[in-house]
Design a protein around this motif. Structure first.
Motif, PDB file in Angstrom:
ATOM      1  N   ALA A  47       0.832  -1.203   0.000  1.00  0.00           N
ATOM      2  CA  ALA A  47       0.000   0.000   0.000  1.00  0.00           C
ATOM      3  C   ALA A  47       0.868   1.255   0.000  1.00  0.00           C
ATOM      4  O   ALA A  47       0.717   2.141   0.854  1.00  0.00           O
ATOM      5  CB  ALA A  47      -0.944  -0.012   1.203  1.00  0.00           C
ATOM      6  N   GLY A  48       1.809   1.329  -0.924  1.00  0.00           N
ATOM      7  CA  GLY A  48       2.648   2.516  -1.032  1.00  0.00           C
ATOM      8  C   GLY A  48       3.440   2.768   0.234  1.00  0.00           C
ATOM      9  O   GLY A  48       4.102   1.876   0.772  1.00  0.00           O
ATOM     10  N   SER A  49       3.342   4.011   0.744  1.00  0.00           N
ATOM     11  CA  SER A  49       4.083   4.362   1.965  1.00  0.00           C
ATOM     12  C   SER A  49       3.506   3.689   3.201  1.00  0.00           C
ATOM     13  O   SER A  49       4.107   3.740   4.275  1.00  0.00           O
ATOM     14  CB  SER A  49       4.076   5.883   2.157  1.00  0.00           C
ATOM     15  OG  SER A  49       2.753   6.354   2.362  1.00  0.00           O
ATOM     16  N   MET A  50       2.343   3.065   3.075  1.00  0.00           N
ATOM     17  CA  MET A  50       1.733   2.350   4.202  1.00  0.00           C
ATOM     18  C   MET A  50       1.833   0.833   4.011  1.00  0.00           C
ATOM     19  O   MET A  50       1.067   0.079   4.607  1.00  0.00           O
ATOM     20  CB  MET A  50       0.273   2.767   4.363  1.00  0.00           C
ATOM     21  CG  MET A  50       0.098   4.214   4.803  1.00  0.00           C
ATOM     22  SD  MET A  50      -1.641   4.710   4.862  1.00  0.00           S
ATOM     23  CE  MET A  50      -2.318   3.502   5.998  1.00  0.00           C
ATOM     24  N   SER A  51       2.781   0.402   3.187  1.00  0.00           N
ATOM     25  CA  SER A  51       2.951  -1.036   2.976  1.00  0.00           C
ATOM     26  C   SER A  51       3.377  -1.721   4.266  1.00  0.00           C
ATOM     27  O   SER A  51       4.075  -1.136   5.102  1.00  0.00           O
ATOM     28  CB  SER A  51       3.993  -1.284   1.884  1.00  0.00           C
ATOM     29  OG  SER A  51       3.514  -0.824   0.632  1.00  0.00           O
ATOM     30  N   VAL A 439      -5.798 -11.566  13.831  1.00  0.00           N
ATOM     31  CA  VAL A 439      -5.453 -10.322  13.154  1.00  0.00           C
ATOM     32  C   VAL A 439      -3.935 -10.109  13.151  1.00  0.00           C
ATOM     33  O   VAL A 439      -3.206 -10.604  14.019  1.00  0.00           O
ATOM     34  CB  VAL A 439      -6.144  -9.108  13.806  1.00  0.00           C
ATOM     35  CG1 VAL A 439      -7.653  -9.212  13.676  1.00  0.00           C
ATOM     36  CG2 VAL A 439      -5.722  -8.955  15.258  1.00  0.00           C
ATOM     37  N   GLU A 440      -3.477  -9.374  12.167  1.00  0.00           N
ATOM     38  CA  GLU A 440      -2.078  -8.958  12.078  1.00  0.00           C
ATOM     39  C   GLU A 440      -1.922  -7.718  12.965  1.00  0.00           C
ATOM     40  O   GLU A 440      -2.017  -6.563  12.525  1.00  0.00           O
ATOM     41  CB  GLU A 440      -1.722  -8.643  10.619  1.00  0.00           C
ATOM     42  CG  GLU A 440      -0.324  -8.105  10.392  1.00  0.00           C
ATOM     43  CD  GLU A 440       0.792  -9.117  10.661  1.00  0.00           C
ATOM     44  OE1 GLU A 440       1.957  -8.699  10.644  1.00  0.00           O
ATOM     45  OE2 GLU A 440       0.504 -10.314  10.911  1.00  0.00           O
ATOM     46  N   GLU A 445      -1.858  -1.810  14.922  1.00  0.00           N
ATOM     47  CA  GLU A 445      -1.283  -0.948  15.956  1.00  0.00           C
ATOM     48  C   GLU A 445      -0.508   0.224  15.334  1.00  0.00           C
ATOM     49  O   GLU A 445      -0.529   1.342  15.857  1.00  0.00           O
ATOM     50  CB  GLU A 445      -0.344  -1.766  16.856  1.00  0.00           C
ATOM     51  CG  GLU A 445      -1.016  -2.859  17.675  1.00  0.00           C
ATOM     52  CD  GLU A 445      -1.737  -2.322  18.909  1.00  0.00           C
ATOM     53  OE1 GLU A 445      -2.013  -1.110  18.976  1.00  0.00           O
ATOM     54  OE2 GLU A 445      -2.041  -3.137  19.803  1.00  0.00           O
ATOM     55  N   LYS A 446       0.148  -0.005  14.228  1.00  0.00           N
ATOM     56  CA  LYS A 446       0.985   1.019  13.620  1.00  0.00           C
ATOM     57  C   LYS A 446       0.190   2.092  12.894  1.00  0.00           C
ATOM     58  O   LYS A 446       0.504   3.281  12.991  1.00  0.00           O
ATOM     59  CB  LYS A 446       1.974   0.374  12.656  1.00  0.00           C
ATOM     60  CG  LYS A 446       2.907   1.376  11.961  1.00  0.00           C
ATOM     61  CD  LYS A 446       3.930   0.675  11.095  1.00  0.00           C
ATOM     62  CE  LYS A 446       4.846   1.702  10.404  1.00  0.00           C
ATOM     63  NZ  LYS A 446       5.878   1.033   9.564  1.00  0.00           N
ATOM     64  N   GLY A 451      -7.537   0.766  15.919  1.00  0.00           N
ATOM     65  CA  GLY A 451      -7.498  -0.417  15.077  1.00  0.00           C
ATOM     66  C   GLY A 451      -7.873  -1.698  15.782  1.00  0.00           C
ATOM     67  O   GLY A 451      -8.338  -2.641  15.137  1.00  0.00           O
ATOM     68  N   LEU A 452      -7.692  -1.768  17.088  1.00  0.00           N
ATOM     69  CA  LEU A 452      -7.959  -2.992  17.828  1.00  0.00           C
ATOM     70  C   LEU A 452      -8.757  -2.697  19.087  1.00  0.00           C
ATOM     71  O   LEU A 452      -8.649  -1.613  19.659  1.00  0.00           O
ATOM     72  CB  LEU A 452      -6.642  -3.681  18.221  1.00  0.00           C
ATOM     73  CG  LEU A 452      -5.702  -4.094  17.083  1.00  0.00           C
ATOM     74  CD1 LEU A 452      -4.374  -4.573  17.650  1.00  0.00           C
ATOM     75  CD2 LEU A 452      -6.334  -5.177  16.220  1.00  0.00           C
ATOM     76  N   THR A 453      -9.544  -3.656  19.511  1.00  0.00           N
ATOM     77  CA  THR A 453     -10.243  -3.564  20.794  1.00  0.00           C
ATOM     78  C   THR A 453      -9.447  -4.335  21.840  1.00  0.00           C
ATOM     79  O   THR A 453      -8.487  -5.053  21.520  1.00  0.00           O
ATOM     80  CB  THR A 453     -11.654  -4.161  20.683  1.00  0.00           C
ATOM     81  OG1 THR A 453     -11.539  -5.565  20.445  1.00  0.00           O
ATOM     82  CG2 THR A 453     -12.440  -3.511  19.551  1.00  0.00           C
ATOM     83  N   ASP A 454      -9.892  -4.249  23.088  1.00  0.00           N
ATOM     84  CA  ASP A 454      -9.216  -5.028  24.116  1.00  0.00           C
ATOM     85  C   ASP A 454      -9.396  -6.518  23.874  1.00  0.00           C
ATOM     86  O   ASP A 454      -8.552  -7.331  24.256  1.00  0.00           O
ATOM     87  CB  ASP A 454      -9.731  -4.639  25.503  1.00  0.00           C
ATOM     88  CG  ASP A 454     -11.160  -5.095  25.747  1.00  0.00           C
ATOM     89  OD1 ASP A 454     -12.033  -4.769  24.914  1.00  0.00           O
ATOM     90  OD2 ASP A 454     -11.412  -5.778  26.758  1.00  0.00           O
TER      91      ASP A 454
END
Length: 465
Positions: A47-51, A439-440, A445-446, A451-454
């Protein structure tokens, strides 16, 4: 505490910390926080700069994690026939036994048809999920869940249902889905819906309307002529002025079962801290093994297809110009296990010699010996005291004219269009499936604020220890 299998299975006493956490997790919180997580552990995202390049190996779901999801597709108990028996306007009896089964699931179904069947796909193969009878008591301990999941699974392929390497473009997969869908380590739940039972049943239910409100079925693929019901117009059973095209019936809303069940599966996967993603499946015709695609993609699930023999009338009825294009109207009608056991059988030829036989089979399954309304024990468990006996005695069934009229309509459809149903498929495929996976976490997280729940963050310690 030791586990019964020495590995990642349930503990010997049936308790499991992941289940304990799931049972107390607030439903509203899960619904509110629900988001699609497409990226599974071990997947890369160009994904470009978000790869993102994963440094983790794919991690398949454990047997218990899959068993929880399998339970959500199956029978959860018995329904309640909480409907009136009489027309409040005049006290006349009304048909009060429309259900095709009394077994309930986690999602509603028109006339409780419960025509949705599920396949499960993982690294070990592709499985048909057999519908089991309700479990006694509350089947929420880990041992019961995993045992019932094993009973349910019928392996139909020894590999993932997928197309060959290099064929993941359209029409097999849609756009970016091909890069994240059906990857190693993921589990998919793929629904198909047998419409044929409810198509017959719902026709009969439609014909139980009061005098003057029973519609005349007309065929919008045959100049809107009466659909085998001229006799019933002449004798006044049907209202000639109240016309209903066969095409307007469509799948008779039976297809919504699958959508509701998929949503339930997604919410439970979310509550477990798994990634969940409802998205376009492999092209349904390819996945089931439609002859039009089998040369390029193989037999896939290997469903039986019926191809109506071409006739000149198909030019204007279905816009099929020549016999060599007849397979445009092919549709799936059944599936057998590798050992020959019938897993799905539509209520039409070739499973039945005629549509009259198919209609009679629906009646037997409902009202015959051992049928839905012939099992007094079931209704004694649904009702208190002797109300089950009263319901069976007092609630009306289909009268003979209803059955005979429905039989004529079904016979007309097959005679005229050489397949049943004609205006929809016997086995409907929504064309979506649910992918559940670990999940990855580094990716979410980055790049994402929430992006994630507890539940996602604690999943490993609760479920995968």
């Amino acid at each position: 505490m030791p586990r019964d299998d020495g590995g990642d299975g349930p503990r010997a006493d049936g308790h499991h910390p992941g289940l304990d956490d799931l049972f107390v997790r607030p439903l509203l919180e899960t619904v509110w926080r629900r988001r699609t997580h497409r990226v599974s552990r071990g997947a890369n995202v160009p994904a470009g700069s978000m790869s993102h390049v994963s440094e983790q190996a794919p991690q398949p779901l454990t047997e218990l994690e899959e068993a929880v999801l399998i339970a959500l597709t199956g029978c959860t108990g018995l329904t309640m026939p909480d409907r009136p028996f009489d027309d409040p306007r005049n006290g006349k009896p009304i048909m009060a036994k429309p259900n095709l089964t009394m077994a309930g699931r986690t999602a509603g179904s028109p006339d409780n048809a419960q025509g949705t069947h599920f396949f499960l796909i993982n690294d070990t193969g592709t499985y048909y999920l057999r519908k089991l009878d309700p479990a006694p008591g509350e089947p929420f301990d880990a041992l019961t869940l995993t045992d019932r999941a094993r009973q349910s699974k019928v392996q139909v392929l020894d590999h993932r249902l997928d197309v060959a390497e290099g064929l993941r473009d359209f029409p097999a997969y849609l756009d970016s889905n091909r890069f994240l869908s059906n990857l190693p380590g993921t589990t998919l739940l793929f629904p198909v819906v047998d419409l044929s039972h409810q198509y017959i049943n719902a026709l009969m239910y439609l014909l139980t309307q009061p005098d003057g409100a029973r519609p005349t079925l007309v065929d919008d693929r045959n100049f809107y002529r009466p659909a085998g019901v001229k006799k019933w117009i002449r004798n006044g059973f049907l209202n000639e002025k109240l016309k209903l095209p066969l095409g307007a019936l469509g799948p008779l809303r039976t297809q919504i079962e699958a959508d509701l069940l998929l949503q339930n599966l997604m919410l439970v996967a979310e509550g477990m801290g798994l990634g969940a993603w409802i998205h376009a499946s492999i092209n349904p015709q390819i996945a089931l093994g439609d002859p039009k695609f089998s040369r390029a993609y193989g037999k896939m699930l290997g469903f039986t297809f019926v191809t109506p023999r071409w006739r000149v009338a198909d030019l204007w009825r279905w816009h099929i110009p020549l016999p060599r294009y007849a397979n445009v109207r092919s549709h799936p009608v059944g599936l057998k296990a590798p050992n020959g056991e019938p897993l799905i059988s539509a209520m039409c030829p070739p499973a039945f010699a005629s549509m009259s036989d198919a209609v009679d089979a629906v009646i037997r399954e409902k009202f015959g010996p051992g049928g839905v309304y012939g099992d007094k024990d079931v209704f004694s468990r649904i009702y208190r005291e002797d109300y089950g006996r009263r319901y069976l005695a007092e609630a009306s069934e289909y009268e003979d004219r209803v059955v005979e009229c429905a039989r004529d309509i079904c016979a007309y459809i097959l005679r005229t269009h050489r397949r049943f149903p004609a205006h929809t498929d016997a086995i409907h495929v929504p064309g979506v499936w649910l992918q559940a996976h670990h999940v990855e976490r580094p990716y979410y997280e980055k790049y994402f604020t929430n992006g994630l729940t507890d539940a996602h963050r604690r999943h490993g310690e609760l479920w995968d220890d």
